[in-house]
Enzyme design. Structure first.
Site, PDB file in Angstrom:
ATOM      1  N   LYS A  61     -82.427  63.996 -20.999  1.00 52.89           N
ATOM      2  CA  LYS A  61     -81.168  64.248 -20.293  1.00 52.89           C
ATOM      3  C   LYS A  61     -80.753  65.704 -20.547  1.00 52.89           C
ATOM      4  CE  LYS A  61     -76.487  62.270 -19.772  1.00 52.89           C
ATOM      5  NZ  LYS A  61     -75.528  61.259 -20.275  1.00 52.89           N
ATOM      6  N   SER A 136     -73.527  58.357 -16.695  1.00 48.62           N
ATOM      7  CA  SER A 136     -73.876  59.735 -16.438  1.00 48.62           C
ATOM      8  C   SER A 136     -75.354  60.046 -16.654  1.00 48.62           C
ATOM      9  CB  SER A 136     -73.050  60.643 -17.354  1.00 48.62           C
ATOM     10  OG  SER A 136     -73.365  60.395 -18.706  1.00 48.62           O
ATOM     11  N   SER A 160     -72.696  55.110 -20.196  1.00 49.91           N
ATOM     12  CA  SER A 160     -73.523  56.054 -19.444  1.00 49.91           C
ATOM     13  C   SER A 160     -75.024  55.835 -19.551  1.00 49.91           C
ATOM     14  CB  SER A 160     -73.215  57.489 -19.870  1.00 49.91           C
ATOM     15  OG  SER A 160     -72.008  57.917 -19.295  1.00 49.91           O
TER      16      SER A 160
END
Lengths: 472, 474
Positions: A61, A136, A160
């Site tokens: 990420k 996210s 997330s």
């Protein structure tokens, strides 16, 4: 794609995954930065092939600092930021033999649940590109679900990891707060942020956890608790296991197909010897979850991101003086959604507002965690549908609006962040060819039980290693 | 109208640690700009603070030296504001739970002892240093993150002299405790002074002004004295004192307006989520207390009570910790306390000042000086010879070797001296007559001749004694 699909030919694995991620970009838009893997391949080839992640390609990420590799957290203000250091968990992955392949798209600075608010644009759901991936950690979830990498790092501040895992049909886990170091992770809200990961099966999740977990002196909130060998101790025997079904969530879900899928799973678990009972928590209390979360998260976020001022790194907008440089850089550098959060966070920290907002939210958080922990005093695990719907279309996504229908069902997983308890989502079936998932949460540092129950469920669902791109 | 002055002081003091408050970056002074920084000191995204144990220990020492109540539960808070010298956009400090509170120290002003109460001591991190030129501003992050304690007094001081005595006492104490090097001129100890005046007898405070960054003790006093007269003049002219921040201008010896204070800034303090509260181990705190370095007051008492030094000598010694440390080493090897103090305070300091040397360079081996002092007392060398020996001792030489090399050994054999005395008396009939006639001066001349004859090596005391005996016989 699972770890066992990656044979000992490092170059072959990595080059295949590299090719597949490139190919997937048009469909998913999940990648912010592709990393040329050549150097890492050569490094890994010199290493011991018995390393737990030997030659395994991973997606990272884009809020994990990667030394020398652009790290944007999907924010314009960090578009040119190249870190001078590696996040602890990135270091650990490399030491375990992994190869970092891509940096993945996310909601800007982790703020969001849709992945619609990324500087590189929205991420598409691998099962239906007209739908969202969730966020996210949407880029990471989408790539693993597509089957182009076996695992990906994510972070989870509200849900997330666990919400996009549900929308994309993969295993998404965030262990106990303090289990994995947060050092080098661009924060959202420090007291709620967790590092975790996506895999296509529970076994791989167990291995990932072992690699990532452990005390790090650079993170004072990381735990000294010893790290067991989760993978070798995986045990799907459920005899005597007590599981609570969070009725507040289940009773509100309107899509009968999702409820039926859940109930079928409950019956299967009972057949395996588990004791599954419905538990109802104080509904009014659970309705505070979202506002309490938003107040705490935004307050911490607005302080955490005060370092993004365009002065020492990142995108600088010029101005007549220092104050102007900061104002211009921050105004242009952040999306309006993020700026709104800073305003809200700042507002709740004003000295005249702290008592009725920030401190009150902290107190209610304590009450929520106490109530949740009482349930876990009685049960080994709390279980509910990870989302009340399949992945929505962008225009239908509620994000963090106060949805009357699903105020609790859309936000209950934040209990795992407020309490810090380990929590995992895994796929349980499909509705309209889109994945649905079930969320499990266990006691602090009881990741083994969490993985064991998940393993049993995975055996029942038969969805281990299921990916949108199919087996390759 | 008579006014009473009310003064409170905030002191920022850099702790003497190897690394920074919340990072492993090296603490430094005078290094190349931006050479002592890591990702944490620069506030790079994703960094987290770690906690410097030694800094906590030094803060505890400061609390112990100032009789503060210690909070064993260590907690930190964020102070939020944007400024280019603050890389994270917030400072980690202890707003809600200072490590020490409700302390006091004692100061001496005009032979009176006065207690000054401390409101709190808290730990925090320093900011970066800025340099402004006409075309640009430059930032040196070496200082960013350096451990600090802030010591906040109660408004207990009533004059510039008291304020100066307070700063001096704290400075000396913190230096003795090894907490800080307390170099005001280098900024490792910085002083902000709050001054107000009120009509004598009034029990409400007047409006205060804050004078920032005073860099010497004498400036503390000068700034306050000026500020008090400025405020008096305002009030006597029917004007009011505005709440403002001022600075002391060295050139004009006045205070100059920096900015008006309009409402206080909201720093939006909240608990630092990345540092869990740390419960300090009681045994650790106790061991720090037990091993607390000797305080200047304790040392002074030892000098006067045990070593029999005068108050003046004791005060002079402790005023310079390095000198006093050196003296303590010397008297480990000699019990001639008074003589040792003279040699340290007068002769040694003279050499240091003249040659511009410091104790850090190992000026001389304390044991050597002690040995030399013992030799004087035993009569092995004369005081005059000692001065010559000392010149070599401060070059690192052993006094015994010096005496041997220079053939300086004092003549202390009575028979040898008697021979010299006889020789001198035989050739000085007139002096003997003078002595018999009561001219004591004659003796001096005779001793002089004996010394000359012995090339300065005769023990003067012994020579004098034998001379008197022989004179009486003639």
């Amino acid at each position: 794609m699972r770890f066992s699909d990656c044979k000992n030919d490092v170059r072959k694995n990595v080059e295949l995954c590299d090719k597949l991620t490139h190919l997937s970009q048009e469909k998913l838009n999940a990648v912010v930065t592709f990393i040329d893997p050549e150097e890492q391949i050569q490094e890994v080839e010199k290493k011991d092939s018995s390393l737990p992640l030997y030659g395994i390609p991973v997606a990272i990420k884009d809020n994990f600092n990667t030394k020398g590799i652009r790290t944007t957290a999907s924010s314009r203000i960090l578009d040119n930021y190249i870190p001078i250091y590696d996040a602890t968990v990135v270091k650990k992955l490399k030491e375990a033999g992994a190869v970092c392949l891509v940096k993945t798209s996310m909601d800007e600075l982790g703020m969001g649940g849709t992945n619609l608010n990324a500087y590189t644009g929205k991420v598409n759901n691998p099962y239906d590109v007209t739908r969202i991936s969730g966020g996210s950690s949407g880029g990471s979830a989408a790539l693993v679900a597509e089957g182009v990498v076996p695992c990906a790092l994510g972070t989870d501040t509200g849900d997330s990891i666990r919400k996009p895992a549900s929308y994309c049909g993969v295993v998404g886990m965030k262990p106990t707060y303090g289990r994995i170091s947060r050092y080098g992770v661009i924060p959202y809200a420090s007291s709620l942020d967790h590092v975790g990961f996506f895999t296509t099966c529970v076994e791989d999740a167990a291995r990932m956890l072992k690699v990532c977990a452990g005390r790090d002196d650079h993170d004072l909130t990381s735990s000294y608790e010893p790290v067991p060998d989760y993978e070798s101790q995986l045990n799907s025997d459920l005899h005597g296991k007590k599981i609570a079904v969070l009725e507040n969530v289940m009773s509100s879900i309107q899509d009968q197909r999702i409820v039926d899928n859940f109930n079928e799973m409950v019956e299967k678990l009972k057949k395996r010897g588990a004791i599954v009972e419905k538990v109802t928590m104080d509904e009014a209390l659970l309705q505070t979850l979202l506002p309490v979360y938003l107040i705490i998260a935004n307050a911490e976020a607005c302080a955490n991101h005060s370092n993004l001022d365009g002065v020492r790194f990142g995108m600088r907008e010029e101005g007549e003086n220092l104050e102007e440089i900061m104002i211009h850089s921050r105004t242009k550098g952040f999306s309006s959604a993020v700026r709104k959060r800073f305003v809200l966070g700042s507002y709740s920290l004003f000295v005249e507002n702290q008592d009725k907002l920030f401190r009150k939210a902290q107190k209610v958080r304590r009450v929520l965690v106490d109530a949740f922990s009482k349930v876990l005093d009685e049960y080994d695990c709390v279980m509910a549908s990870a989302a009340p719907t399949i992945a929505p279309h962008p225009e239908d996504s509620v994000g963090e609006k106060m949805s009357d229908t699903y105020l609790v069902a859309e936000n209950f997983m934040v209990l795992g962040n407020m309490s810090g308890y380990p929590s995992l989502t895994l796929p349980s079936g499909f509705v309209e060819n889109c994945p649905i998932g079930i969320n499990l949460t266990c006691k602090a540092f009881d990741e083994q039980t969490l993985l064991n129950i998940a393993k049993a469920m995975e055996e029942e669902s038969g969805l281990a290693n299921k990916t949108a791109g199919g087996a390759r | 109208m008579n006014f009473e002055t009310v003064i409170g002081i905030e002191i920022h003091c850099e702790l003497k640690t190897h690394t920074k408050m919340f990072s492993a970056g090296p603490s430094s002074f005078g290094e190349k700009p931006n050479s002592c920084v890591n990702e944490i000191d620069l506030g790079m995204p994703g960094c987290l603070p770690s906690l410097n144990r030694h800094a906590v220990e030094l803060a505890l020492r400061a609390c112990m030296g100032t009789h503060c109540e210690i909070d064993p539960l260590l907690k930190f808070d964020r102070k939020n504001y944007y400024y280019s010298d603050l890389p994270k956009g917030f400072q980690i400090t202890q707003q809600f739970h200072p490590i020490g509170k409700n302390g006091y120290i004692e100061i001496q002003v005009e032979n009176e002892t006065k207690k000054i109460r401390l409101n709190r001591i808290h730990m925090e991190e320093d900011t970066a240093k800025q340099f402004h030129t006409s075309t640009c501003s430059m930032i040196d992050f070496n200082r960013a993150g350096t451990p600090l304690i802030e010591i906040v007094s109660e408004p207990d001081m009533r004059s510039g002299a008291e304020a100066a005595a307070y700063v001096e006492e704290l400075k000396n104490m913190l230096f003795y405790l090894g907490v800080s090097d307390c170099k005001m001129e280098e900024g490792s100890m910085r002083c902000d002074v709050n001054v107000s005046i009120r009509p004598e007898g009034s029990d409400t405070f007047g409006t205060k002004t804050e004078i920032k960054n005073l860099n010497s003790i004498s400036n503390v006093q000068k700034a306050i004295d000026y500020e008090v007269s400025r405020q008096k003049e305002l009030l006597l002219n029917g004007q009011s004192v505005d709440q403002e921040t001022r600075r002391f201008d060295e050139a004009t010896k006045t205070t100059v307006l920096m900015r008006k204070k309009e409402g206080s800034v909201d720093y939006k303090f909240f608990p630092e989520p990345n540092i869990f509260p740390v419960l300090l181990d009681r045994a650790w705190i106790d061991s720090i207390q037990k091993n607390l370095p000797e305080l200047p007051a304790q040392r002074k008492e030892k000098y006067m009570e045990q070593y029999g030094l005068s108050e003046y000598d004791a005060s002079t010694l402790i005023a310079n910790k390095e000198l006093s440390d050196f003296y303590d080493e010397v008297v480990k090897h000699t019990s001639e306390y008074k003589l040792a103090s003279n040699w340290c305070m007068v002769e040694l300091m003279a050499v240091l000042n003249k040659e511009n040397r410091s104790f850090e360079e190992n000026v001389c081996v304390p044991e050597h000086l002690a040995e030399m002092i013992n030799m004087i007392v035993k009569g092995e060398i004369s005081s005059k010879q000692a001065k010559t020996v000392f010149e070599e001792v401060v070059k690192g030489k052993d006094p015994k070797k010096v005496v041997e090399e220079k053939g300086m050994k004092q003549l202390s054999d009575p028979n040898e001296i008697l021979k010299l005395v006889t020789q001198v008396l035989d050739s000085n009939e007139q002096a003997i007559v003078d002595f018999k006639n009561g001219k004591d001066r004659a003796v001096g001349a005779l001793v002089g001749q004996i010394m000359k004859l012995s090339k300065g090596q005769a023990n003067p005391k012994l020579a004098n004694q034998i001379l008197m005996e022989e004179l009486k016989k003639r």
